[in-house]
Design an enzyme around this catalytic site. Structure first.
Site, PDB file in Angstrom:
ATOM      1  N   TYR A  17       0.753  -1.391  -0.170  1.00  0.00           N
ATOM      2  CA  TYR A  17       0.117  -0.101  -0.121  1.00  0.00           C
ATOM      3  C   TYR A  17       0.972   1.283  -0.055  1.00  0.00           C
ATOM      4  O   TYR A  17       0.579   2.116  -0.889  1.00  0.00           O
ATOM      5  CB  TYR A  17      -1.007   0.063   1.051  1.00  0.00           C
ATOM      6  CG  TYR A  17      -1.708   1.159   1.430  1.00  0.00           C
ATOM      7  CD1 TYR A  17      -2.778   1.526   0.402  1.00  0.00           C
ATOM      8  CD2 TYR A  17      -1.282   2.162   2.389  1.00  0.00           C
ATOM      9  CE1 TYR A  17      -3.488   2.685   0.612  1.00  0.00           C
ATOM     10  CE2 TYR A  17      -2.072   3.367   2.496  1.00  0.00           C
ATOM     11  CZ  TYR A  17      -3.031   3.627   1.532  1.00  0.00           C
ATOM     12  OH  TYR A  17      -3.673   5.026   1.734  1.00  0.00           O
ATOM     13  N   GLU A  39     -11.477   5.585   4.180  1.00  0.00           N
ATOM     14  CA  GLU A  39     -11.128   6.427   5.182  1.00  0.00           C
ATOM     15  C   GLU A  39     -12.332   6.822   6.338  1.00  0.00           C
ATOM     16  O   GLU A  39     -11.870   6.962   7.460  1.00  0.00           O
ATOM     17  CB  GLU A  39     -10.610   7.891   4.455  1.00  0.00           C
ATOM     18  CG  GLU A  39      -9.372   7.750   3.857  1.00  0.00           C
ATOM     19  CD  GLU A  39      -8.274   7.295   4.896  1.00  0.00           C
ATOM     20  OE1 GLU A  39      -8.362   7.505   5.985  1.00  0.00           O
ATOM     21  OE2 GLU A  39      -7.092   7.072   4.151  1.00  0.00           O
ATOM     22  N   TRP A  47      -5.570   1.699  10.319  1.00  0.00           N
ATOM     23  CA  TRP A  47      -5.460   1.870   8.598  1.00  0.00           C
ATOM     24  C   TRP A  47      -5.275   0.236   8.322  1.00  0.00           C
ATOM     25  O   TRP A  47      -5.991  -0.207   7.546  1.00  0.00           O
ATOM     26  CB  TRP A  47      -4.447   2.532   8.163  1.00  0.00           C
ATOM     27  CG  TRP A  47      -4.762   2.601   6.717  1.00  0.00           C
ATOM     28  CD1 TRP A  47      -3.684   2.284   5.897  1.00  0.00           C
ATOM     29  CD2 TRP A  47      -5.776   3.102   5.839  1.00  0.00           C
ATOM     30  NE1 TRP A  47      -4.153   2.353   4.736  1.00  0.00           N
ATOM     31  CE2 TRP A  47      -5.489   2.725   4.656  1.00  0.00           C
ATOM     32  CE3 TRP A  47      -6.901   3.411   6.130  1.00  0.00           C
ATOM     33  CZ2 TRP A  47      -6.413   3.034   3.497  1.00  0.00           C
ATOM     34  CZ3 TRP A  47      -7.991   3.783   5.207  1.00  0.00           C
ATOM     35  CH2 TRP A  47      -7.457   3.409   3.954  1.00  0.00           C
TER      36      TRP A  47
END
Length: 186
Positions: A17, A39, A47
């Site tokens: 990522y 998000e 995350w």
């Protein structure tokens, strides 16, 4: 061995990522919407939790198709509440539907969501020169401004911290630290 930003763990998912997505400028509306979904669901969570569930989110939310999501009936909403592969938060699931509807409204007003969001920086990423973890903020005057605008339009789960993370993810703000191998290539 590549030197990466401080937040990257040994997880290959995290490395991929970071190396291939985070901080890369995104102008495609479909991808911009995907990151809104991710998000907003990340709010209050790590995350990596979201990354680990990303493919589940993709399946549950029809490949992040905002046109479909905007028209989800109650039966789809209820099925999402039962989907153990995603974050089953009633308010966040409802916000995905509302935000999809508002995303389409912005497209109608500006021609694309990309034109709207990138107009805040005249289409050019802000490149910061942060050296350490302590240097990197969680909000900025820009994220405050965008957050306030989105909230006025009715968007949900778009506080300044969420918006700042969004800006980092879509590359409007390049917060790769100066010692990261990605800093000089973006």
């Amino acid at each position: 061995m590549k030197n990466r930003c401080f937040w990257v763990t040994n997880s290959q998912l995290y490395k991929d990522y970071h190396d291939n997505e985070w901080g890369q400028p995104v102008f495609d509306d479909a991808t911009l919407f995907e990151f809104i979904i991710l998000e907003t669901f990340q709010a209050g969570l790590s995350w990596i939790t979201i990354l680990n569930k990303r493919e589940n989110f993709r399946k549950a939310f029809d490949n992040f198709d905002y046109k479909k999501i905007a028209n989800y009936p109650a039966v789809k909403y209820n099925s999402l509440l039962q989907d153990t592969g995603i974050i089953r938060n009633k308010l966040k699931i409802k916000s995905a539907i509302i935000n999809a509807q508002l995303f389409i409204e912005i497209q109608k007003e500006f021609g694309s969501f990309s034109k709207f969001i990138w107009s805040y920086v005249d289409g050019k990423p802000i490149v910061n020169k942060f050296h350490t973890k302590e240097d990197v903020p969680t909000t900025s005057a820009l994220s405050d401004k965008i957050s306030n605008d989105l909230k006025k339009r009715g968007f949900k789960f778009v506080g300044s911290t969420v918006v700042y993370a969004y800006l980092q993810a879509i590359g409007m703000v390049n917060d790769h630290t100066t010692d990261c191998f990605k800093y000089s290539v973006l």
